[in-house]
Design a protein around this motif. Structure first.
Motif, PDB file in Angstrom:
ATOM      1  N   GLU A  58       0.832  -1.210   0.000  1.00 23.47           N
ATOM      2  CA  GLU A  58       0.000   0.000   0.000  1.00 23.47           C
ATOM      3  C   GLU A  58       0.865   1.258   0.000  1.00 23.47           C
ATOM      4  O   GLU A  58       0.619   2.201  -0.768  1.00 23.47           O
ATOM      5  N   PHE A  59       1.897   1.268   0.836  1.00 26.08           N
ATOM      6  CA  PHE A  59       2.763   2.447   0.907  1.00 26.08           C
ATOM      7  C   PHE A  59       3.447   2.693  -0.432  1.00 26.08           C
ATOM      8  O   PHE A  59       3.447   3.814  -0.948  1.00 26.08           O
ATOM      9  N   LEU A  60       4.042   1.655  -1.009  1.00 23.55           N
ATOM     10  CA  LEU A  60       4.764   1.830  -2.262  1.00 23.55           C
ATOM     11  C   LEU A  60       3.847   2.331  -3.373  1.00 23.55           C
ATOM     12  O   LEU A  60       4.185   3.271  -4.092  1.00 23.55           O
ATOM     13  N   LEU A  61       2.688   1.724  -3.496  1.00 25.67           N
ATOM     14  CA  LEU A  61       1.789   2.081  -4.599  1.00 25.67           C
ATOM     15  C   LEU A  61       1.239   3.493  -4.461  1.00 25.67           C
ATOM     16  O   LEU A  61       1.109   4.218  -5.454  1.00 25.67           O
ATOM     17  N   ARG A  62       0.937   3.906  -3.235  1.00 25.16           N
ATOM     18  CA  ARG A  62       0.498   5.295  -3.010  1.00 25.16           C
ATOM     19  C   ARG A  62       1.627   6.271  -3.359  1.00 25.16           C
ATOM     20  O   ARG A  62       1.399   7.340  -3.934  1.00 25.16           O
ATOM     21  N   HIS A  63       2.837   5.899  -2.997  1.00 25.11           N
ATOM     22  CA  HIS A  63       4.006   6.720  -3.320  1.00 25.11           C
ATOM     23  C   HIS A  63       4.145   6.850  -4.842  1.00 25.11           C
ATOM     24  O   HIS A  63       4.378   7.944  -5.364  1.00 25.11           O
ATOM     25  N   VAL A  64       3.993   5.739  -5.550  1.00 30.81           N
ATOM     26  CA  VAL A  64       4.107   5.753  -7.010  1.00 30.81           C
ATOM     27  C   VAL A  64       3.034   6.655  -7.627  1.00 30.81           C
ATOM     28  O   VAL A  64       3.315   7.427  -8.542  1.00 30.81           O
ATOM     29  N   LEU A  65       1.814   6.569  -7.119  1.00 31.55           N
ATOM     30  CA  LEU A  65       0.733   7.388  -7.676  1.00 31.55           C
ATOM     31  C   LEU A  65       1.014   8.875  -7.513  1.00 31.55           C
ATOM     32  O   LEU A  65       0.699   9.676  -8.401  1.00 31.55           O
ATOM     33  N   THR A  66       1.597   9.276  -6.387  1.00 29.56           N
ATOM     34  CA  THR A  66       1.858  10.701  -6.175  1.00 29.56           C
ATOM     35  C   THR A  66       3.081  11.185  -6.949  1.00 29.56           C
ATOM     36  O   THR A  66       3.219  12.381  -7.189  1.00 29.56           O
ATOM     37  N   ARG A  67       3.966  10.275  -7.351  1.00 26.80           N
ATOM     38  CA  ARG A  67       5.183  10.646  -8.072  1.00 26.80           C
ATOM     39  C   ARG A  67       5.265   9.969  -9.426  1.00 26.80           C
ATOM     40  O   ARG A  67       6.354   9.694  -9.922  1.00 26.80           O
ATOM     41  N   GLN A  68       4.117   9.680 -10.041  1.00 25.57           N
ATOM     42  CA  GLN A  68       4.172   8.798 -11.191  1.00 25.57           C
ATOM     43  C   GLN A  68       4.926   9.370 -12.385  1.00 25.57           C
ATOM     44  O   GLN A  68       5.491   8.614 -13.180  1.00 25.57           O
ATOM     45  N   GLY A  69       4.996  10.672 -12.528  1.00 23.51           N
ATOM     46  CA  GLY A  69       5.766  11.242 -13.624  1.00 23.51           C
ATOM     47  C   GLY A  69       7.228  10.855 -13.556  1.00 23.51           C
ATOM     48  O   GLY A  69       7.819  10.390 -14.547  1.00 23.51           O
ATOM     49  N   VAL A  70       7.813  11.019 -12.385  1.00 23.50           N
ATOM     50  CA  VAL A  70       9.230  10.683 -12.223  1.00 23.50           C
ATOM     51  C   VAL A  70       9.427   9.170 -12.253  1.00 23.50           C
ATOM     52  O   VAL A  70      10.413   8.671 -12.802  1.00 23.50           O
ATOM     53  N   VAL A  71       8.481   8.419 -11.700  1.00 22.63           N
ATOM     54  CA  VAL A  71       8.601   6.955 -11.719  1.00 22.63           C
ATOM     55  C   VAL A  71       8.568   6.447 -13.161  1.00 22.63           C
ATOM     56  O   VAL A  71       9.373   5.596 -13.554  1.00 22.63           O
ATOM     57  N   ARG A  72       7.655   6.972 -13.954  1.00 22.44           N
ATOM     58  CA  ARG A  72       7.581   6.555 -15.358  1.00 22.44           C
ATOM     59  C   ARG A  72       8.877   6.904 -16.101  1.00 22.44           C
ATOM     60  O   ARG A  72       9.362   6.127 -16.931  1.00 22.44           O
ATOM     61  N   ALA A  73       9.425   8.080 -15.823  1.00 23.86           N
ATOM     62  CA  ALA A  73      10.674   8.485 -16.482  1.00 23.86           C
ATOM     63  C   ALA A  73      11.821   7.561 -16.080  1.00 23.86           C
ATOM     64  O   ALA A  73      12.656   7.191 -16.921  1.00 23.86           O
ATOM     65  N   MET A  74      11.859   7.170 -14.804  1.00 25.40           N
ATOM     66  CA  MET A  74      12.915   6.275 -14.336  1.00 25.40           C
ATOM     67  C   MET A  74      12.775   4.895 -14.980  1.00 25.40           C
ATOM     68  O   MET A  74      13.771   4.291 -15.391  1.00 25.40           O
ATOM     69  N   ILE A  75      11.546   4.401 -15.063  1.00 31.18           N
ATOM     70  CA  ILE A  75      11.326   3.097 -15.708  1.00 31.18           C
ATOM     71  C   ILE A  75      11.759   3.154 -17.171  1.00 31.18           C
ATOM     72  O   ILE A  75      12.496   2.282 -17.647  1.00 31.18           O
ATOM     73  N   ALA A  76      11.306   4.183 -17.884  1.00 31.08           N
ATOM     74  CA  ALA A  76      11.646   4.304 -19.309  1.00 31.08           C
ATOM     75  C   ALA A  76      13.156   4.385 -19.511  1.00 31.08           C
ATOM     76  O   ALA A  76      13.717   3.725 -20.390  1.00 31.08           O
ATOM     77  N   GLY A  77      13.805   5.184 -18.682  1.00 32.78           N
ATOM     78  CA  GLY A  77      15.252   5.349 -18.823  1.00 32.78           C
ATOM     79  C   GLY A  77      16.036   4.096 -18.525  1.00 32.78           C
ATOM     80  O   GLY A  77      17.015   3.777 -19.210  1.00 32.78           O
ATOM     81  N   THR A  78      15.619   3.354 -17.502  1.00 37.79           N
ATOM     82  CA  THR A  78      16.384   2.158 -17.137  1.00 37.79           C
ATOM     83  C   THR A  78      16.065   0.973 -18.039  1.00 37.79           C
ATOM     84  O   THR A  78      16.891   0.081 -18.184  1.00 37.79           O
ATOM     85  N   ILE A  79      14.891   0.970 -18.675  1.00 33.95           N
ATOM     86  CA  ILE A  79      14.614  -0.077 -19.659  1.00 33.95           C
ATOM     87  C   ILE A  79      15.455   0.169 -20.916  1.00 33.95           C
ATOM     88  O   ILE A  79      16.024  -0.755 -21.497  1.00 33.95           O
ATOM     89  N   ALA A  80      15.542   1.427 -21.311  1.00 30.72           N
ATOM     90  CA  ALA A  80      16.314   1.769 -22.505  1.00 30.72           C
ATOM     91  C   ALA A  80      17.808   1.558 -22.291  1.00 30.72           C
ATOM     92  O   ALA A  80      18.516   1.118 -23.199  1.00 30.72           O
ATOM     93  N   ARG A  81      18.281   1.872 -21.069  1.00 31.56           N
ATOM     94  CA  ARG A  81      19.709   1.739 -20.770  1.00 31.56           C
ATOM     95  C   ARG A  81      19.864   1.099 -19.402  1.00 31.56           C
ATOM     96  O   ARG A  81      20.148   1.772 -18.414  1.00 31.56           O
ATOM     97  N   PRO A  82      19.666  -0.219 -19.307  1.00 28.77           N
ATOM     98  CA  PRO A  82      19.713  -0.880 -17.995  1.00 28.77           C
ATOM     99  C   PRO A  82      21.085  -0.793 -17.352  1.00 28.77           C
ATOM    100  O   PRO A  82      22.101  -0.878 -18.024  1.00 28.77           O
ATOM    101  N   ALA A  83      21.072  -0.600 -16.044  1.00 29.20           N
ATOM    102  CA  ALA A  83      22.298  -0.589 -15.252  1.00 29.20           C
ATOM    103  C   ALA A  83      21.939  -1.041 -13.848  1.00 29.20           C
ATOM    104  O   ALA A  83      20.854  -0.737 -13.361  1.00 29.20           O
ATOM    105  N   PRO A  84      22.831  -1.778 -13.188  1.00 32.15           N
ATOM    106  CA  PRO A  84      22.531  -2.237 -11.831  1.00 32.15           C
ATOM    107  C   PRO A  84      22.250  -1.061 -10.906  1.00 32.15           C
ATOM    108  O   PRO A  84      22.957  -0.051 -10.924  1.00 32.15           O
ATOM    109  N   SER A  85      21.202  -1.192 -10.110  1.00 27.35           N
ATOM    110  CA  SER A  85      20.839  -0.183  -9.103  1.00 27.35           C
ATOM    111  C   SER A  85      20.605   1.196  -9.700  1.00 27.35           C
ATOM    112  O   SER A  85      20.875   2.204  -9.055  1.00 27.35           O
ATOM    113  N   ALA A  86      20.142   1.255 -10.941  1.00 28.49           N
ATOM    114  CA  ALA A  86      19.912   2.554 -11.581  1.00 28.49           C
ATOM    115  C   ALA A  86      18.686   3.249 -11.011  1.00 28.49           C
ATOM    116  O   ALA A  86      18.570   4.460 -11.102  1.00 28.49           O
ATOM    117  N   ARG A  87      17.750   2.476 -10.441  1.00 31.74           N
ATOM    118  CA  ARG A  87      16.543   3.060  -9.867  1.00 31.74           C
ATOM    119  C   ARG A  87      16.586   2.926  -8.359  1.00 31.74           C
ATOM    120  O   ARG A  87      17.226   2.035  -7.810  1.00 31.74           O
TER     121      ARG A  87
END
Length: 198
Positions: free
Chosen positions: A89-118
């Motif tokens: 519950e905590f994580l998902l609520r956090h994601v909903l309030t910050r979803q713009g940055v979360v989506r950008a982090m997901i997109a960036g790390t999928i395109a250029r994966p690196a250990p512990s990038a997120r």
């Protein structure tokens, strides 16, 4: 420090602060948005940070709560199902309030994966929720590790966005569904709690 060095430091701080401020809005975040908010050119922002992910990682580093703080409300709860549900519950609520940055982090790390990038908020919450089970030693380590892996898939922004974006669920229904799934997975894997309830 020279005047030029001071200016570079001020510029870097302005870029990081603009990224931090935008990350709190929940809106989509891009390097051009951050540069505009920092009153610099996009090219200047890229001179300080090679990509959006590295900038966002630095910008949000001090904003994420530790697992102890995030799950303080269940500190004395012995039930792993309740602990995992609270973590989800905590994580998902956090994601909903910050979803713009979360989506950008997901997109960036999928395109250029690196250990512990997120940021590792998800994994820290899961580990914290399961810590009492690990400490009491009543569950085989391999069983706990498999549960961690399963929860990492279920309790995730990717799962949330799959349900909202692709399946068309309302965010509240998506959160409820993921929390219920995480609880079911935990209940099916671990023995019932024997300690005091919260």
């Amino acid at each position: 420090m020279t005047g030029r060095a001071n200016q570079k430091l001020r510029t870097r701080r302005a870029i990081v602060q603009a990224a931090a401020d935008l990350s709190r809005t929940g809106r989509d975040v891009s390097m051009s948005d951050i540069a505009a908010a920092a009153l610099v050119s996009e090219a200047t922002a890229y001179r300080y940070f090679p990509d959006l992910v590295s900038l966002l990682r630095e910008a949000i580093a001090g904003q994420l709560p530790g697992p102890d703080e995030a799950l303080a409300s269940i500190a004395h709860c012995a039930d792993p199902v309740e602990r995992v549900a609270a973590a989800a519950e905590f994580l998902l609520r956090h994601v909903l309030t910050r979803q713009g940055v979360v989506r950008a982090m997901i997109a960036g790390t999928i395109a250029r994966p690196a250990p512990s990038a997120r940021p590792g908020l998800r994994f820290g919450l899961i580990d914290h929720a399961l810590a009492p089970e690990e400490e009491n030693g009543t569950v085989e380590p391999a069983v706990l590790e498999q549960l961690r892996r399963g929860l990492a898939v279920v309790v995730s922004p990717e799962a949330l966005f799959t349900l909202t974006d692709l399946y068309g669920l309302d965010p509240e229904d998506a959160v409820a569904g993921i929390v219920a799934t995480a609880a079911t997975l935990t209940r099916a894997t671990l023995p019932p709690a024997t300690g005091p309830a919260s």
